[in-house]
Design a protein around this motif. Structure first.
Motif, short mmCIF file in Angstrom:
data_model
loop_
_atom_site.label_atom_id
_atom_site.label_comp_id
_atom_site.label_asym_id
_atom_site.label_seq_id
_atom_site.Cartn_x
_atom_site.Cartn_y
_atom_site.Cartn_z
N GLY A 1 0.84 -1.20 0.00
CA GLY A 1 0.00 0.00 0.00
C GLY A 1 0.87 1.24 0.00
O GLY A 1 2.10 1.15 0.00
N VAL A 2 0.22 2.39 -0.02
CA VAL A 2 0.97 3.65 -0.02
C VAL A 2 0.14 4.71 0.71
O VAL A 2 -1.09 4.66 0.69
CB VAL A 2 1.30 4.07 -1.48
CG1 VAL A 2 0.05 4.51 -2.24
CG2 VAL A 2 2.36 5.15 -1.54
N VAL A 3 0.84 5.59 1.40
CA VAL A 3 0.20 6.74 2.04
C VAL A 3 0.57 7.97 1.25
O VAL A 3 1.73 8.12 0.83
CB VAL A 3 0.68 6.90 3.51
CG1 VAL A 3 0.22 8.24 4.09
CG2 VAL A 3 0.18 5.74 4.36
N VAL A 4 -0.37 8.85 0.98
CA VAL A 4 -0.03 10.13 0.35
C VAL A 4 -0.45 11.27 1.26
O VAL A 4 -1.47 11.18 1.96
CB VAL A 4 -0.68 10.30 -1.06
CG1 VAL A 4 -0.10 9.33 -2.05
CG2 VAL A 4 -2.19 10.17 -1.00
N THR A 5 0.36 12.31 1.30
CA THR A 5 0.06 13.51 2.07
C THR A 5 0.20 14.70 1.12
O THR A 5 0.86 14.58 0.08
CB THR A 5 1.04 13.69 3.23
OG1 THR A 5 2.37 13.65 2.71
CG2 THR A 5 0.88 12.59 4.27
N TYR A 6 -0.40 15.81 1.48
CA TYR A 6 -0.32 16.98 0.60
C TYR A 6 -0.50 18.25 1.40
O TYR A 6 -0.86 18.22 2.59
CB TYR A 6 -1.37 16.88 -0.51
CG TYR A 6 -2.76 16.53 0.00
CD1 TYR A 6 -3.19 15.21 0.00
CD2 TYR A 6 -3.60 17.52 0.50
CE1 TYR A 6 -4.45 14.88 0.49
CE2 TYR A 6 -4.86 17.19 0.97
CZ TYR A 6 -5.27 15.87 0.97
OH TYR A 6 -6.51 15.56 1.46
N ASP A 7 -0.22 19.35 0.75
CA ASP A 7 -0.41 20.66 1.37
C ASP A 7 -0.58 21.70 0.25
O ASP A 7 -0.38 21.37 -0.92
CB ASP A 7 0.78 21.01 2.27
CG ASP A 7 0.41 22.02 3.35
OD1 ASP A 7 -0.69 22.62 3.26
OD2 ASP A 7 1.19 22.21 4.30
N ASN A 8 -0.88 22.93 0.66
CA ASN A 8 -1.00 24.00 -0.33
C ASN A 8 0.34 24.23 -1.00
O ASN A 8 1.38 23.82 -0.48
CB ASN A 8 -1.48 25.30 0.33
CG ASN A 8 -2.78 25.08 1.06
OD1 ASN A 8 -3.61 24.27 0.63
ND2 ASN A 8 -2.96 25.76 2.18
N LEU A 9 0.32 24.95 -2.12
CA LEU A 9 1.56 25.17 -2.87
C LEU A 9 2.63 25.87 -2.04
O LEU A 9 3.83 25.69 -2.29
CB LEU A 9 1.26 25.99 -4.14
CG LEU A 9 0.62 25.19 -5.28
CD1 LEU A 9 0.25 26.13 -6.42
CD2 LEU A 9 1.56 24.09 -5.79
N ASP A 10 2.23 26.66 -1.05
CA ASP A 10 3.24 27.35 -0.24
C ASP A 10 3.63 26.54 1.00
O ASP A 10 4.33 27.03 1.88
CB ASP A 10 2.75 28.76 0.14
CG ASP A 10 1.47 28.70 0.97
OD1 ASP A 10 0.99 27.57 1.25
OD2 ASP A 10 0.94 29.77 1.32
N GLY A 11 3.22 25.27 1.07
CA GLY A 11 3.56 24.41 2.21
C GLY A 11 5.02 23.99 2.20
O GLY A 11 5.76 24.30 1.26
#
Ligand SMILES: Nc1ncnc2c1ncn2[C@@H]1O[C@H](COP(=O)(O)OP(=O)(O)OP(=O)(O)O)[C@@H](O)[C@H]1O
Ligand SMILES: NCC(=O)N[C@@H]1O[C@H](COP(=O)([O-])[O-])[C@@H](O)[C@H]1O
Ligand SMILES: [Mg+2]
Length: 387
Positions: A357-367
């Motif tokens: 499996g895989v975990v993905v995380t994200y944030d705004n472009l200025d993160g």
């Protein structure tokens, strides 16, 4: 509606099939074992040994697909040339699939024909020849079976004592039917990237923002997008990616791998298909993820631009043990985390280091890309695969 014959049915194929289903295409998923991830979401499936050319001919004739889409390397790709002659479309092209299944063909094309900067390299077909090759290349060096992926059979040699072990390991890890290995000088790179590159039937080539990644045992552990890099290095990488994909020909998404060292950008290898490190795009970091891009290029649907919508990272969930009934724990914690998501591939069995499996995380472009990557790693470490 077109019919796609997908050769290989792992996690990358599964996301590709989901993208294809969303656009109403028909997919027959193929692999060497039943209930492979992509088969679970396809219209039909076939279980064959894809290195068996006759078995391959048989299913191509049976299904008469509009597109033949390889998802792994270990396929009897020599047959692809005949399929093209018969009017089938192989993705990206017979030549691309055939050259990249064997490290020798693609490395000689890149280094000798196209003049791209690569690690020094030699080939060896026995433990003795390997010793001789290492005399010339020097240590440390990296040994890889000519036919393998995800680091299988790969090792780094630091002393004479490692040579026999490296040879034996390469023979266990080789996926195909060739015993030969490539030995490469160790590139002391500062970082490495995958440059997802899209070639289209309309002739317009596009690049995704570069993906940084970290590898262990030759297999990726975390990836993040965008990788921070000097624009001159990115430009060099894009130029090399354009050259090699043009030489191989055809339409599709490619994962072109580079090492960035003090003395410049090294071409390493490329996948003529979605790349494992590109799973970071499952966090909607771009307007289209890598599977959607591949599908559009396959179908000849124009892609006018690729835009970065947010920053993101991915971290793998690996098994530790053999099991025919793997289960997961710790998923609730991942589910509860903000700005994150996960995939469990549904592989019917596990083995040590198999990616489940895989975990993905994200944030705004200025993160903060480092923080996003740490968060992916931290969350993935909470998930356990139980035998
Ligand atoms: N010559 C080299 N010098 C330094 N590191 C290397 C070298 N070759 C490979 N590596 C390291 O090993 C990793 C895996 O190598 P490579 O991509 O060739 O293997 P692979 O089996 O084709 O993997 P995959 O199929 O996942 O792309 C690289 O991403 C890099 O981290
Ligand atoms: N680096 C190449 C790569 O990541 N390929 C992906 O792994 C699958 C095989 O997994 P398995 O070995 O667990 O069956 C392949 O089918 C593909 O999706
Ligand atoms: Mg690689």
């Amino acid at each position: 509606m077109s019919k796609i014959l997908l050769l290989g049915s792992g996690e990358l194929g599964k996301e590709f099939v989901i993208a294809a289903q969303r656009l109403g295409q028909i997919v027959i998923a193929v692999d060497s074992y039943a209930n492979a991830p992509a088969m679970q979401v396809a219209h039909g499936f076939e279980v064959i040994n894809m290195l068996d050319g006759d078995a391959l001919d048989h299913i191509v004739a049976k299904h008469q697909p509009d597109y033949i889409v390889p998802e792994i390397e270990a396929i009897r790709t020599e047959r692809f040339y005949a399929y093209e002659k018969d009017g089938y479309t192989v993705i990206p092209s017979a030549k691309a699939a055939n050259y990249t299944m064997n490290r020798k063909s693609i490395r000689d094309l890149a280094a000798k024909e196209l003049g791209l900067k690569t690690a020094d390299y030699r080939y060896a077909a026995s433990a003795k020849a390997l010793s001789a090759a290492i005399q010339e290349i020097g240590m440390p060096c990296v040994v890889k079976p000519l036919m393998s992926s995800s680091g299988k059979g790969q090792s780094t040699i630091k002393t004479e004592a490692d040579i026999q072990k490296a040879w034996d390991y390469s023979q266990e890890g080789s996926r195909g039917d060739v015993a030969e290995v490539i030995v490469e000088g160790f590139v002391n790179f500062n970082y490495e990237i995958t440059l997802l590159t899209v070639t289209q039937r309309n002739g317009k080539t596009l690049f995704c923002p570069p993906i940084g990644h970290r590898q262990e045992r030759g297999d990726y552990q975390e990836s993040w997008q965008p990788a921070t890099m000097q624009s001159k290095h990115l430009q060099t990488a894009q130029d090399m990616a354009a050259k090699v994909t043009t030489a191989l020909g055809g339409a599709g998404l490619w994962g072109v791998e580079f090492f960035i060292a003090d003395d410049g950008v090294y071409f390493s290898e490329l996948s003529p298909r979605p790349h494992d490190t590109g799973m970071v795009t499952l966090g909607n970091t771009q307007n289209f993820n890598e599977f959607e891009l591949h599908l559009r290029a396959v179908l000849g649907l124009p892609i006018s631009e690729i835009t970065q919508e947010r920053i993101g990272a991915s971290a793998v969930i690996l098994a530790n043990e053999h099991s025919d009934n793997p289960t997961f724990s710790g998923i609730e914690e991942v589910a509860n985390a903000t700005k994150s998501d996960f995939r469990l591939f549904g592989k019917p069995s596990s083995r040590p280091y198999r990616r489940m499996g895989v975990v993905v995380t994200y944030d705004n472009l200025d993160g903060d890309i480092k923080a996003v990557t740490e968060r992916a790693k931290e969350l993935a470490s909470k998930v356990k695969v139980n035998p």
